[in-house]
Motif scaffolding. Structure first.
Motif, short mmCIF file in Angstrom:
data_model
loop_
_atom_site.label_atom_id
_atom_site.label_comp_id
_atom_site.label_asym_id
_atom_site.label_seq_id
_atom_site.Cartn_x
_atom_site.Cartn_y
_atom_site.Cartn_z
N LEU A 100 0.83 -1.21 0.00
CA LEU A 100 0.00 0.00 0.00
C LEU A 100 0.86 1.26 0.00
O LEU A 100 0.52 2.25 -0.65
CB LEU A 100 -0.92 0.01 1.22
N ALA A 101 1.97 1.22 0.75
CA ALA A 101 2.86 2.37 0.79
C ALA A 101 3.50 2.62 -0.56
O ALA A 101 3.75 3.77 -0.95
CB ALA A 101 3.94 2.16 1.86
N ASN A 102 3.77 1.56 -1.29
CA ASN A 102 4.32 1.72 -2.64
C ASN A 102 3.28 2.24 -3.62
O ASN A 102 3.58 3.02 -4.52
CB ASN A 102 4.88 0.38 -3.14
N ALA A 107 -7.76 6.60 -3.07
CA ALA A 107 -9.05 6.09 -2.62
C ALA A 107 -8.88 5.20 -1.38
O ALA A 107 -9.68 5.29 -0.44
CB ALA A 107 -9.73 5.31 -3.74
N VAL A 108 -7.86 4.36 -1.38
CA VAL A 108 -7.61 3.49 -0.23
C VAL A 108 -7.20 4.32 0.98
O VAL A 108 -7.67 4.08 2.09
CB VAL A 108 -6.52 2.45 -0.56
N ILE A 109 -6.35 5.30 0.76
CA ILE A 109 -5.92 6.17 1.86
C ILE A 109 -7.11 6.91 2.45
O ILE A 109 -7.25 7.02 3.68
CB ILE A 109 -4.83 7.14 1.38
N ALA A 138 -9.43 -3.73 5.17
CA ALA A 138 -9.26 -2.79 4.06
C ALA A 138 -7.82 -2.79 3.57
O ALA A 138 -7.55 -2.76 2.36
CB ALA A 138 -9.68 -1.38 4.50
N GLN A 139 -6.87 -2.84 4.49
CA GLN A 139 -5.46 -2.86 4.12
C GLN A 139 -5.10 -4.16 3.41
O GLN A 139 -4.39 -4.15 2.40
CB GLN A 139 -4.59 -2.67 5.36
N HIS A 140 -5.60 -5.26 3.93
CA HIS A 140 -5.28 -6.56 3.34
C HIS A 140 -5.94 -6.73 1.97
O HIS A 140 -5.36 -7.30 1.05
CB HIS A 140 -5.72 -7.69 4.27
N ARG A 141 -7.17 -6.23 1.85
CA ARG A 141 -7.88 -6.32 0.57
C ARG A 141 -7.15 -5.52 -0.51
O ARG A 141 -6.98 -5.99 -1.65
CB ARG A 141 -9.30 -5.79 0.73
N ILE A 185 2.24 4.65 5.29
CA ILE A 185 1.65 4.39 3.96
C ILE A 185 1.55 5.70 3.17
O ILE A 185 1.95 5.77 2.01
CB ILE A 185 0.26 3.74 4.11
N VAL A 186 1.04 6.73 3.81
CA VAL A 186 0.88 8.03 3.15
C VAL A 186 2.23 8.59 2.71
O VAL A 186 2.36 9.18 1.64
CB VAL A 186 0.16 9.03 4.09
N ALA A 187 3.25 8.36 3.55
CA ALA A 187 4.59 8.87 3.24
C ALA A 187 5.32 8.02 2.21
O ALA A 187 6.43 8.38 1.78
CB ALA A 187 5.41 8.95 4.52
N GLY A 188 4.73 6.91 1.81
CA GLY A 188 5.40 6.01 0.87
C GLY A 188 6.54 5.24 1.49
O GLY A 188 7.42 4.73 0.78
N ASP A 189 6.52 5.10 2.81
CA ASP A 189 7.58 4.40 3.54
C ASP A 189 7.18 2.93 3.70
O ASP A 189 6.63 2.53 4.72
CB ASP A 189 7.79 5.07 4.90
#
Length: 218
Positions: A100-102, A107-109, A138-141, A185-189
């Protein structure tokens, strides 16, 4: 339209899973103990078919073993096994949040931000547990492959019990855990998101073991 027989059977077998997990977590069923299928059916008012289906689900998850011509037995339920379960959950979930971070899908965020807002606004422990599970699903999906999602579902039955048997985290602590992963996740880390999730599940496992030990279950 009335529920189909398949839906009814699924609900009944899930009730068997919940019942036996409660028996194990409360210490009424111990490692190596034989599970009495008739007793389970009588307790829940169910026929043998959903009881067997529930036991197959538990065997798939490594909770019981079905031994032909001998019966159904509880698999080892000790501190090491519980810690391993949470370690594996953390690692698998870590893969999903790393993806998710990548991806950083807006929409997911947005969905996760709304769920965390809901989490902040609620206090009852049952509702907190429900929202945390929604966040994880939600994260796993969104971040998991078909195989990864299937493996994570195998551990899903444990999660409600984390909130029922241990009180090591406050409501603010739970919110902070969820926010730290989302912030990564938002930071792309991707590495940070995975590392945080593994650490959270590892710590949860340790708290569960401490609570079960204090209650004489382990």
């Amino acid at each position: 339209m009335p529920p189909s027989r398949t839906v009814k059977l699924t609900k009944a077998s899930n009730a068997v899973v919940d019942y036996l997990l409660e028996e194990i977590f409360e210490g009424r069923l111990r490692s190596g103990q034989r599970v009495d299928l008739v007793e389970v059916g009588d307790a829940l008012g169910l026929s043998r078919s959903p009881v067997r289906e529930g036991l197959v689900m538990l065997e798939r998850d490594g909770i019981v073993s079905i031994r032909p011509h001998r019966g159904v037995f509880v698999e080892p339920f000790d501190a090491e096994s519980v810690l391993d379960d949470f370690e594996v959950m953390g690692l698998l979930s870590g893969v999903a949040v790393s993806r998710l971070a990548n991806q950083r899908d807006p929409a997911v965020i947005a969905e996760l931000e709304q769920l965390i807002a809901d989490l902040k606004a609620t206090e009852p422990i049952d509702r907190v547990s429900e929202i945390v599970q929604q966040i994880l699903r939600a994260q796993h999906r969104a971040g998991g492959s078909r195989r990864l999602r299937a493996e994570l579902r195998a551990f899903a039955g444990f999660l409600p019990w984390v909130f029922r048997i241990e009180s090591g985290l406050t409501h603010d602590d739970v919110v902070a855990e969820m926010e730290r992963v989302l912030n990564a996740i938002v930071a792309g880390d991707s590495e940070g998101a995975a590392r945080q999730r593994v650490a959270d599940f590892r710590a949860a496992g340790e708290r569960v073991v401490a609570a079960l030990t204090a209650r004489g279950v382990l």
